[in-house]
Design a protein around this motif. Structure first.
Motif, PDB file in Angstrom:
ATOM      1  N   UNK A  46       0.864  -1.180   0.000  1.00  0.00           N
ATOM      2  CA  UNK A  46       0.000   0.000   0.000  1.00  0.00           C
ATOM      3  C   UNK A  46       0.897   1.225   0.000  1.00  0.00           C
ATOM      4  N   UNK A  47       0.793   2.033  -1.042  1.00  0.00           N
ATOM      5  CA  UNK A  47       1.560   3.265  -1.154  1.00  0.00           C
ATOM      6  C   UNK A  47       0.575   4.389  -1.404  1.00  0.00           C
ATOM      7  N   UNK A  48       0.390   5.219  -0.392  1.00  0.00           N
ATOM      8  CA  UNK A  48      -0.655   6.241  -0.467  1.00  0.00           C
ATOM      9  C   UNK A  48      -0.128   7.549   0.097  1.00  0.00           C
ATOM     10  N   UNK A  49       0.104   8.509  -0.771  1.00  0.00           N
ATOM     11  CA  UNK A  49       0.570   9.820  -0.329  1.00  0.00           C
ATOM     12  C   UNK A  49      -0.578  10.817  -0.365  1.00  0.00           C
ATOM     13  N   UNK A  50      -0.357  11.945   0.257  1.00  0.00           N
ATOM     14  CA  UNK A  50      -1.353  13.019   0.279  1.00  0.00           C
ATOM     15  C   UNK A  50      -2.684  12.569   0.891  1.00  0.00           C
ATOM     16  N   UNK A  51      -2.624  11.679   1.897  1.00  0.00           N
ATOM     17  CA  UNK A  51      -3.841  11.357   2.647  1.00  0.00           C
ATOM     18  C   UNK A  51      -4.245  12.605   3.436  1.00  0.00           C
ATOM     19  N   UNK A  52      -5.522  12.860   3.528  1.00  0.00           N
ATOM     20  CA  UNK A  52      -5.993  14.087   4.161  1.00  0.00           C
ATOM     21  C   UNK A  52      -6.677  13.814   5.500  1.00  0.00           C
ATOM     22  N   UNK A  53      -6.499  14.736   6.425  1.00  0.00           N
ATOM     23  CA  UNK A  53      -7.219  14.705   7.698  1.00  0.00           C
ATOM     24  C   UNK A  53      -7.600  16.141   8.055  1.00  0.00           C
ATOM     25  N   UNK A  54      -8.667  16.282   8.786  1.00  0.00           N
ATOM     26  CA  UNK A  54      -9.172  17.608   9.140  1.00  0.00           C
ATOM     27  C   UNK A  54      -8.360  18.228  10.264  1.00  0.00           C
ATOM     28  N   UNK A  55      -8.066  19.499  10.123  1.00  0.00           N
ATOM     29  CA  UNK A  55      -7.395  20.280  11.162  1.00  0.00           C
ATOM     30  C   UNK A  55      -8.109  21.617  11.256  1.00  0.00           C
ATOM     31  N   UNK A  56      -9.009  21.744  12.231  1.00  0.00           N
ATOM     32  CA  UNK A  56      -9.772  22.987  12.355  1.00  0.00           C
ATOM     33  C   UNK A  56     -10.588  23.240  11.103  1.00  0.00           C
ATOM     34  N   UNK A  57     -10.344  24.402  10.468  1.00  0.00           N
ATOM     35  CA  UNK A  57     -11.084  24.752   9.257  1.00  0.00           C
ATOM     36  C   UNK A  57     -10.388  24.268   7.987  1.00  0.00           C
ATOM     37  N   UNK A  58      -9.207  23.657   8.127  1.00  0.00           N
ATOM     38  CA  UNK A  58      -8.466  23.220   6.952  1.00  0.00           C
ATOM     39  C   UNK A  58      -8.178  21.739   6.968  1.00  0.00           C
ATOM     40  N   UNK A  59      -7.238  21.336   6.126  1.00  0.00           N
ATOM     41  CA  UNK A  59      -6.841  19.934   6.057  1.00  0.00           C
ATOM     42  C   UNK A  59      -5.327  19.845   6.117  1.00  0.00           C
ATOM     43  N   UNK A  60      -4.839  18.718   6.623  1.00  0.00           N
ATOM     44  CA  UNK A  60      -3.411  18.417   6.635  1.00  0.00           C
ATOM     45  C   UNK A  60      -3.220  17.088   5.918  1.00  0.00           C
ATOM     46  N   UNK A  61      -2.006  16.827   5.474  1.00  0.00           N
ATOM     47  CA  UNK A  61      -1.743  15.606   4.725  1.00  0.00           C
ATOM     48  C   UNK A  61      -0.696  14.750   5.418  1.00  0.00           C
ATOM     49  N   UNK A  62      -0.763  13.456   5.146  1.00  0.00           N
ATOM     50  CA  UNK A  62       0.234  12.503   5.615  1.00  0.00           C
ATOM     51  C   UNK A  62       0.329  11.399   4.576  1.00  0.00           C
ATOM     52  N   UNK A  63       1.339  10.548   4.701  1.00  0.00           N
ATOM     53  CA  UNK A  63       1.558   9.467   3.737  1.00  0.00           C
ATOM     54  C   UNK A  63       1.622   8.129   4.447  1.00  0.00           C
ATOM     55  N   UNK A  64       1.221   7.074   3.737  1.00  0.00           N
ATOM     56  CA  UNK A  64       1.186   5.731   4.302  1.00  0.00           C
ATOM     57  C   UNK A  64       1.864   4.759   3.346  1.00  0.00           C
TER      58      UNK A  64
END
Length: 451
Positions: A46-64
């Motif tokens: 599984x190679x998944x970049x730019x995964x998104x999660x909510x941070x307040x009013x915006x979004x942040x990204x992480x990779x798996x």
């Protein structure tokens, strides 16, 4: 001019340059590649970049990046690939800043692994899988692993770190002791006449691993609770190599890194697999993922291999020749990897309980729900209903009615905890926990009477 010493003054120009660089390298650039040679077709990635999660009013990204080395079929590896990430994220509170989100990952990974195993066993299929699961958020790298696939890190100055554990019974004495204490038997395959061959295995089932996801046909002492290690890299970056046992059976950590030095991640992964397969031929599925973690301004072609063989030097430039100066070199900060978290216990009561930082996160989450605050405040005599989500099982996230949840501290001899303190488990997850810890008859897997 101040002399060199403990109270040396750093020039303003150097401080300004550092500040400008920090703005540019808050998030690294990821470059990755994978390669494999298949014999049984049981390895999945599984190679998944730019995964998104909510941070307040915006979004942040992480990779798996995940590697799933299946055995006795492909069902467990495929299921884990498709569901593990969502199960980990379901155990995370929402709207956390990066520091709190990263701090919450170790507990969420434990819950996600156990939930994935529990769900897969309900399907009644016999296969199993090892898992090496890597989450990268900024400069934070968190690795959770069960089985014998491994993840290593080389920093920009050539230091090598192991970020996973080997759960083979042959090499892990602590796991052998845990399995036998829980009711399992450890021994080699007996061919008759007293002759024993092969690696140490756990009986019943004959699995040579002490931890995995799946494996319905072996005892509950084969657990899905992962070893978790979390580090924070310096802005010098580094290279991750995530490989199945087909690589590590042949190559040492140093040999794997040395054989691909100066190559792009895609070429490096292919070279590592080639080096592992050549000596004895393709005997097992052999898979490799290589991830380079670099500051944005250092996203340049890799350095050529060092002239002197066997010397592990850094793969990445700290500074380009044009930007280097005497001041920069004189005040250059060391390339340090900071260890944030490490735990490998198979005891869920230890792994689902949180340290002071996690407790503060839970407290903040509770403060957002005023109507439930008095039911779970951490600084009063009231019991803690749930660490992250009120009245939910800490593993499967099913809702629990007040009073029906079973505290992970029930029956504990630890005087600092009380049986009405959370986190809580539902009845089925409590049964699974008891079986994993040898507190009920072995060999009866979760929910087996309903299949």
């Amino acid at each position: 001019m101040s002399s060199k010493g403990e109270h040396q003054t750093v020039p303003l120009s150097v401080l300004l340059r550092r500040e400008q660089q920090n703005e540019k390298i808050e998030n690294p650039e990821l470059s990755y590649g994978q390669a494999s040679q298949s014999k049984k077709g049981e390895d999945f990635t599984l190679l998944k970049t730019e995964c998104q999660r909510n941070v307040g009013d915006g979004v942040a990204t992480f990779s798996v990046f995940g590697l799933f080395d299946g055995h006795n079929g492909t069902a467990a590896a495929i299921y884990a690939k498709e569901h593990l990430l969502s199960n980990v994220l379901s155990a995370m509170p929402s709207d956390l800043n990066r520091d709190d989100w990263v701090a919450a990952l170790p507990r969420a990974l434990v819950a996600g692994f156990v939930k994935t195993d529990k769900e897969f066993l309900e399907k009644g299929k016999p296969s199993g899988t090892t898992v090496t699961f890597v989450i990268i958020d900024g400069w934070y790298v968190t690795v959770a692993s069960v089985g014998d696939s491994r993840c290593i890190l080389e920093t920009s100055d050539g230091e090598i770190y192991s970020l996973s554990a080997d759960h083979r019974l042959e090499t892990n004495a602590e796991e052998r002791q845990r399995v036998t204490a829980s009711g399992g038997e450890v021994g080699r395959l007996n061919t008759g006449g007293g002759t024993e061959i092969g690696p140490l295995r756990c009986w019943p089932g004959g699995l040579c691993l002490s931890r995995s996801i799946g494996d319905r046909d072996v005892g509950e002492f084969i657990v899905p609770v992962p070893y978790v290690k979390q580090v924070k890299l310096s802005t010098g970056g580094g290279r991750l190599i995530i490989s199945s046992d087909g690589v590590w059976d042949i190559l040492s950590f140093e040999a794997a890194l040395q054989c691909c030095r100066g190559m792009s991640p895609e070429a490096a992964a292919a070279q590592i697999v080639k080096e592992a397969v050549q000596p004895k031929g393709l005997r097992d599925d052999t898979t490799c993922i290589v991830v380079d973690i670099l500051p944005l301004e250092k996203n340049a072609p890799p350095l050529p291999p060092p002239k002197k063989k066997g010397v592990l030097k850094g793969m990445f430039r700290k500074k380009s020749a044009e930007s280097s100066s005497n001041h920069d070199q004189e005040y250059m900060e060391p390339d340090v990897v900071e260890e944030m978290f490490e735990e490998g216990s198979a005891d869920l009561s230890e792994r689902l309980w949180l340290d002071d930082l996690h407790l503060q996160i839970a407290h903040n989450v509770c403060d957002d729900s005023n109507n439930r605050l008095m039911a779970c405040r951490l600084d009063t005599k009231y019991p803690l209903c749930n660490m992250f989500k009120l009245f939910m099982c800490a593993i499967c996230q099913v809702e629990i009615k007040p009073g029906e949840g079973i505290s992970i501290h029930a029956g504990s001899a630890n005087r600092r905890t009380r049986p009405w303190d959370g986190p809580f488990l539902c009845q089925t997850c409590q049964e699974k926990r008891e079986a994993m810890e040898g507190k009920r008859p072995s060999g009866v897997r979760y929910n087996s009477d309903s299949d």
